[in-house]
Design an enzyme around this catalytic site. Structure first.
Site, PDB file in Angstrom:
ATOM      1  N   TYR A   1      -0.443   8.670  -2.251  1.00  0.00           N
ATOM      2  CA  TYR A   1      -0.311   8.516  -3.697  1.00  0.00           C
ATOM      3  C   TYR A   1      -1.456   9.219  -4.440  1.00  0.00           C
ATOM      4  CZ  TYR A   1       3.266   4.743  -3.720  1.00  0.00           C
ATOM      5  OH  TYR A   1       4.421   3.999  -3.618  1.00  0.00           O
ATOM      6  N   GLY A   2      -2.559   9.439  -3.721  1.00  0.00           N
ATOM      7  CA  GLY A   2      -3.805   9.864  -4.370  1.00  0.00           C
ATOM      8  C   GLY A   2      -3.761  11.114  -5.218  1.00  0.00           C
TER       9      GLY A   2
ATOM     10  N   HIS B   1      -8.880   3.881   3.197  1.00  0.00           N
ATOM     11  CA  HIS B   1      -9.171   4.583   4.449  1.00  0.00           C
ATOM     12  C   HIS B   1     -10.668   4.700   4.768  1.00  0.00           C
ATOM     13  CE1 HIS B   1      -5.038   5.709   4.088  1.00  0.00           C
ATOM     14  NE2 HIS B   1      -5.076   6.597   5.068  1.00  0.00           N
TER      15      HIS B   1
ATOM     16  N   ASP C   1       0.861  -1.186   0.000  1.00  0.00           N
ATOM     17  CA  ASP C   1       0.000   0.000   0.000  1.00  0.00           C
ATOM     18  C   ASP C   1       0.896   1.234   0.000  1.00  0.00           C
ATOM     19  OD1 ASP C   1      -2.316   1.649   0.210  1.00  0.00           O
ATOM     20  OD2 ASP C   1      -1.979   1.837   2.366  1.00  0.00           O
ATOM     21  N   SER C   2       0.333   2.348  -0.441  1.00  0.00           N
ATOM     22  CA  SER C   2       1.061   3.613  -0.387  1.00  0.00           C
ATOM     23  C   SER C   2       1.471   3.932   1.048  1.00  0.00           C
ATOM     24  CB  SER C   2       0.177   4.729  -0.939  1.00  0.00           C
ATOM     25  OG  SER C   2      -1.050   4.768  -0.221  1.00  0.00           O
TER      26      SER C   2
ATOM     27  N   CYS D   1     -11.259   3.420  -1.587  1.00  0.00           N
ATOM     28  CA  CYS D   1     -10.024   3.892  -0.945  1.00  0.00           C
ATOM     29  C   CYS D   1      -9.884   3.134   0.365  1.00  0.00           C
ATOM     30  CB  CYS D   1     -10.102   5.393  -0.675  1.00  0.00           C
ATOM     31  SG  CYS D   1      -8.713   6.017   0.302  1.00  0.00           S
TER      32      CYS D   1
ATOM     33  N   CYS E   1      -4.179  -1.216  -2.296  1.00  0.00           N
ATOM     34  CA  CYS E   1      -4.273   0.232  -2.430  1.00  0.00           C
ATOM     35  C   CYS E   1      -5.054   0.505  -3.709  1.00  0.00           C
ATOM     36  CB  CYS E   1      -2.858   0.812  -2.545  1.00  0.00           C
ATOM     37  SG  CYS E   1      -2.803   2.575  -2.898  1.00  0.00           S
ATOM     38  N   ASN E   2      -6.128   1.260  -3.584  1.00  0.00           N
ATOM     39  CA  ASN E   2      -6.947   1.534  -4.761  1.00  0.00           C
ATOM     40  C   ASN E   2      -6.198   2.367  -5.788  1.00  0.00           C
ATOM     41  OD1 ASN E   2     -10.111   0.863  -4.204  1.00  0.00           O
ATOM     42  ND2 ASN E   2      -8.973   1.204  -2.322  1.00  0.00           N
ATOM     43  N   THR E   3      -5.427   3.336  -5.301  1.00  0.00           N
ATOM     44  CA  THR E   3      -4.733   4.237  -6.222  1.00  0.00           C
ATOM     45  C   THR E   3      -3.680   3.470  -7.026  1.00  0.00           C
ATOM     46  OG1 THR E   3      -5.132   6.020  -4.637  1.00  0.00           O
ATOM     47  CG2 THR E   3      -3.499   6.425  -6.341  1.00  0.00           C
TER      48      THR E   3
ATOM     49  N   GLU F   1      -6.570  10.360   8.848  1.00  0.00           N
ATOM     50  CA  GLU F   1      -5.240  10.182   9.464  1.00  0.00           C
ATOM     51  C   GLU F   1      -5.037  11.146  10.627  1.00  0.00           C
ATOM     52  OE1 GLU F   1      -1.999   9.798   6.731  1.00  0.00           O
ATOM     53  OE2 GLU F   1      -2.859   7.941   5.945  1.00  0.00           O
TER      54      GLU F   1
HETATM   55  N1  DGL Z   1      -4.181   3.763  -0.112  1.00  0.00           N
HETATM   56  C1  DGL Z   1      -4.755   4.813  -0.922  1.00  0.00           C
HETATM   57  C2  DGL Z   1      -5.953   4.259  -1.706  1.00  0.00           C
HETATM   58  O1  DGL Z   1      -6.538   3.245  -1.374  1.00  0.00           O
HETATM   59  C3  DGL Z   1      -5.160   6.020  -0.115  1.00  0.00           C
HETATM   60  C4  DGL Z   1      -4.025   6.820   0.440  1.00  0.00           C
HETATM   61  C5  DGL Z   1      -3.209   7.500  -0.634  1.00  0.00           C
HETATM   62  O2  DGL Z   1      -3.707   8.378  -1.346  1.00  0.00           O
HETATM   63  O3  DGL Z   1      -2.028   7.150  -0.740  1.00  0.00           O
HETATM   64  O4  DGL Z   1      -6.338   4.849  -2.684  1.00  0.00           O
END
Ligand code: DGL
Length: 268
Positions: free
Chosen positions: A38-39, A188, A6-7, A186, A69-71, A154
Site C-alpha cells: 500500500y505504501g 516490516h 494489514d496490507s 512500518c 498497518c501504518n500506511t 520481503e
Molecule cells: N504494512 C505496511 C505499513 O506498515 C507496509 C507494507 C506496505 O507498504 O503495504 O506501512
C-alpha cells in the site's frame, strides 16, 4: 472476534504481540496481499481498499478491528473513524497504530526530537508529525520515507551489503537531526531493528510497533468494557488473504514465527 487488518503480512508482527498478551480472544487476520504494498498508493486508493477490508471484517463477525498497518492507519483511519463508523457501524470500533506509537515516543523523548521511518504514503501524510504535536507541541520530528526497505525485507536481503548501504542513506538525515527517539513506522522494520539500532546509535531509543500496540490495546480494552464484553473468547485464529494462499504462506512464517494456513477471499 477481533479483526486484524494489514496490507499484507507485516501486520502479523503486531498480531504476534497482541496474541501474546490477549490469547483468550478469537482473531481473524486479513492481509490484502493481492493489492499490496500500500505504501506507494494514493490516499484515495488506500482509503478505498481499507474501507473494503473493514466492511469485510465487520460482515465476518468482528466487533473490533485493529489496522495493523501504518500506511492504512495514516491514510484511512481518520476518515473511517469520523465518517464511516458513526453512520454505518455504531457500537463498533477501528483502531490504528499511529497514536500508540506517538504516545510511547512522546512519553520517552527527553530532547523532544523524534525521528520517524515509514513508507512513502505514511510519511507524506505526516500522520506521525501531527500526532506527535498533539501529544506535545514542543516535539519536533523528522520523517523519512524508506521505499526500498519493504521489498528488501520481503526478498530476504536484510543484513546484505546492499541493504546496509540503503539503510545508512535513510538513517543519516534522521541522525543529523539529533533525535533521541526513533519510531519504526512500518510493520516490516522491526525485522531489521538491530541493524537500525546499530546505525542510529545506542543512545537513540528505537520503537517498534508490535509490543507497544499490544500493550496499548490491553489498556484500551480495560478502559472500554463496552467493547471488551462483546469479544468472543475461544482462542480461535483464522488467516485470510486476497492473494493465492500458496504464494502467501511461506513468507508469513518470517513475520509470525510459525507456519499457518491462509484462506483466499475476495473483498469486492
Ligand atoms: N504494512 C505496511 C505499513 O506498515 C507496509 C507494507 C506496505 O507498504 O503495504 O506501512
Amino acid at each position: 472476534m477481533i479483526g486484524i487488518f494489514d496490507s499484507g503480512l507485516g501486520g502479523l508482527t503486531i498480531f504476534k504481540e497482541i496474541e501474546k498478551v490477549l490469547p483468550q480472544y478469537d482473531y481473524l487476520y486479513l492481509g490484502d496481499n493481492a493489492r499490496a504494498p500500500y505504501g506507494d498508493h494514493s490516499q484515495a486508493t488506500i482509503l478505498q481498499y481499507t474501507t473494503e477490508a473493514v466492511d469485510y471484517l465487520f460482515a465476518a463477525g468482528c466487533s473490533f478491528i485493529i489496522l495493523a498497518c501504518n500506511t492504512a492507519s495514516a491514510e484511512a483511519l481518520p476518515s473511517i473513524q469520523q465518517k464511516i463508523l458513526p453512520s454505518k457501524y455504531p457500537g463498533k470500533n477501528v483502531l490504528g497504530v499511529i497514536r500508540p506509537l506517538a504516545e510511547a515516543a512522546a512519553a520517552i523523548t527527553k530532547n523532544k526530537r523524534i525521528g520517524v521511518l515509514g513508507t512513502r504514503s505514511t510519511i507524506n501524510s505526516h500522520a506521525y508529525r501531527k500526532e506527535l504535536k498533539k501529544q506535545n507541541k514542543e516535539i519536533m520530528s523528522v520523517e523519512q520515507a524508506c521505499r526500498m526497505l519493504v521489498p528488501l525485507i520481503e526478498e530476504g536481503f536484510e543484513g546484505s551489503p546492499a541493504s546496509r548501504m540503503i539503510l545508512k542513506k535513510y538513517i543519516r538525515p534522521v541522525q543529523a537531526y539529533g533525535v533521541d527517539t526513533l519510531i519504526l513506522g512500518c510493520t516490516h522494520y522491526g525485522i531489521i531493528k538491530k541493524d537500525i539500532q546499530r546505525y542510529i546509535g545506542a543512545r537513540v531509543q528505537v520503537l517498534d510497533s508490535g509490543a507497544i500496540v499490544a500493550e496499548k490495546l490491553v489498556d484500551y480494552l480495560q478502559r472500554h468494557p463496552e467493547y471488551e464484553t462483546k469479544l468472543t473468547r475461544g482462542g480461535e485464529r483464522k488467516f485470510l488473504t486476497t492473494e493465492n494462499s500458496d504464494l502467501v504462506a511461506p513468507l508469513a512464517q518470517k513475520f509470525l514465527g510459525r507456519k499457518v494456513g491462509f484462506e483466499q477471499v475476495s473483498l469486492i
